[in-house]
Design a protein around this motif. Sequence first.
Motif, PDB file in Angstrom:
ATOM      1  N   ARG A   6      -5.262  -1.867  32.553  1.00  0.00           N
ATOM      2  CA  ARG A   6      -4.923  -0.454  32.025  1.00  0.00           C
ATOM      3  C   ARG A   6      -3.990   0.303  32.998  1.00  0.00           C
ATOM      4  O   ARG A   6      -3.554   1.370  32.837  1.00  0.00           O
ATOM      5  N   HIS A   7      -4.047  -0.036  34.213  1.00  0.00           N
ATOM      6  CA  HIS A   7      -2.851   0.430  35.257  1.00  0.00           C
ATOM      7  C   HIS A   7      -1.825  -0.358  35.541  1.00  0.00           C
ATOM      8  O   HIS A   7      -1.112  -0.277  36.309  1.00  0.00           O
ATOM      9  N   ARG A  40       3.598   4.602  31.451  1.00  0.00           N
ATOM     10  CA  ARG A  40       3.314   5.520  30.543  1.00  0.00           C
ATOM     11  C   ARG A  40       4.539   6.856  30.264  1.00  0.00           C
ATOM     12  O   ARG A  40       4.132   7.417  29.358  1.00  0.00           O
ATOM     13  N   TYR A  81       0.036  -0.809  24.293  1.00  0.00           N
ATOM     14  CA  TYR A  81      -0.316   0.470  25.036  1.00  0.00           C
ATOM     15  C   TYR A  81      -0.240   1.648  23.732  1.00  0.00           C
ATOM     16  O   TYR A  81      -0.997   2.517  23.707  1.00  0.00           O
ATOM     17  N   HIS A  90      -8.315  10.069  29.034  1.00  0.00           N
ATOM     18  CA  HIS A  90      -9.274   8.791  29.352  1.00  0.00           C
ATOM     19  C   HIS A  90      -9.001   8.069  30.409  1.00  0.00           C
ATOM     20  O   HIS A  90      -9.884   7.262  30.981  1.00  0.00           O
ATOM     21  N   ASP A  91      -7.727   7.857  30.787  1.00  0.00           N
ATOM     22  CA  ASP A  91      -7.064   7.066  31.846  1.00  0.00           C
ATOM     23  C   ASP A  91      -7.026   7.808  32.967  1.00  0.00           C
ATOM     24  O   ASP A  91      -6.176   8.722  33.095  1.00  0.00           O
TER      25      ASP A  91
END
Length: 509
Positions: free
Chosen positions: A175-176, A180, A270, A437-438
């Motif tokens: 998730r990292h 983005r 993603y 959320h992240d």
Amino acid sequence: MTDRPLLYEGADWDFPILQRSYDAIERIAVEELGLDVYPNRIEIITAEQMLDVYTAHGMPLTYRHWSYGKRFLQHEASYRRGYSSLAYEVVINSNPCISYLMEENTATMQALVIAHAAFGHNHFFRNNHLFRQWTEASAILDYLEFARSYIASCEDQHGVAAVERVLDAAHALSRHGVHRHGGARPLNLKLDQKRERERRDYDEKVFDDLWRTLPAGKVKHTTDTAAERRRRLGLPEENLLYFLEKVAPKLQSWQREVIRIVRLIAQYFYPQPQAKVMNEGCATWVHQRIMTRLHETGQINDAAFMEVLHSTSNVITQIDFDHPAGGPGFNPYALGYAMMRDIERICIEPTAEDRSWFPDIAGNRDPIGTLRYAWANFRDESFVLQFLSPAVIRQFRMFRLLDDTADSALVVDAIHDDAGYRAIRRSLASSYDPAAHDPDVEVVDVDLAGDRRLLLQHRTRPGELLAQRDAEATLRHVAQLWGYEVRLQEVDIETEAVLATYTAGPPPS
């Protein structure tokens, strides 16, 4: 009035029935709705095969990892005990677009899921700007085949345990492991295969076993300032896996390629959670519109249409917040479909309220064109912010609670008035913002010529800190790949004060 003969009667189906249903659905989807889709590939699978699809996140093939087997056993146990059911279909964002249909489906359900997946989801995948920007549908299947064969070869050469250690850490950080804010490149199988060959050739050329017999020399320090060092390394960097792949001092070339595989597959997925409401709303609206047209033209009978209505009603049911089966947030099928239906109503039969809130689309008499524009140009956050109407807010009985930790009681601070509608819409839209959320964790500094300690920062606010146990566990995975000490600081986004610090040492040699 019957315009065409029935496509089928009863619940049984065969492949000629599927072909007739597909052709009839395609005519409505393309000629009446103007949908633009990838070529379709329909596959009929068993319940066991559907569990396999669940295991691989819907992908037709993937590399081996223990987490997939664990997920398979969890889904299988839940299904066998009757705690959960299997999906009627699974669709893959690929070119051709692959739709898996359960062989246990009735003829009506096969037609419905073809309309839902092979045309609704397919159109959304091909046209939504998130998927067009972040994914390459024509490359994903070939890339997955490359990933599976490459990781299998690494297991043969370096051992399953060694490969598993890298995969465990990379999965924990996936998730990292996405860009983005731009910078991601579409999958390119030929380029990846070329790079892998170049890495292997380079390793073979520079390898000399005599080097390990030389005494360790002193570390040579450079005179770079911290600012120059960060600029040279491109810091701060939001994509942690990308930074580790490129910069981690101790990783071998095959380990960097494994990290890259996990990172690129994470990048492929993603966009999906960012457009869940829109994607499911689009597919549900499309299948309901197509099946309604099949009924209106006499191609399915009343019994089949009743089955369609029953199935759609189940899918779009919004469970009450206090129901044992309920969960946080709104059912994406329910909210998405309600908003699509509402846009259609606003375009055809607007009220005075609609004309005030949506002057650009109210009464334009082009609901399909308006929906296609929305499907192409928004994600959940912006879609809710732009198109959520007071009518839908009332339908779902939405209101906003103010939860002030300094107050012992909750306060309803947004109700059904003009200001309240706007406040509710802003709050609901922000709940779909991926940034909510992240955690915002970045690589901010590392002195490669010094102690090589990696410094990460999580920019946050007091009261919104990371869970200590999760932060420490995640940091250990970072240290596993980095090879040296890793430090994470939680920094107040407004005052720059350090709120908490976590440290993970290098893994044992």
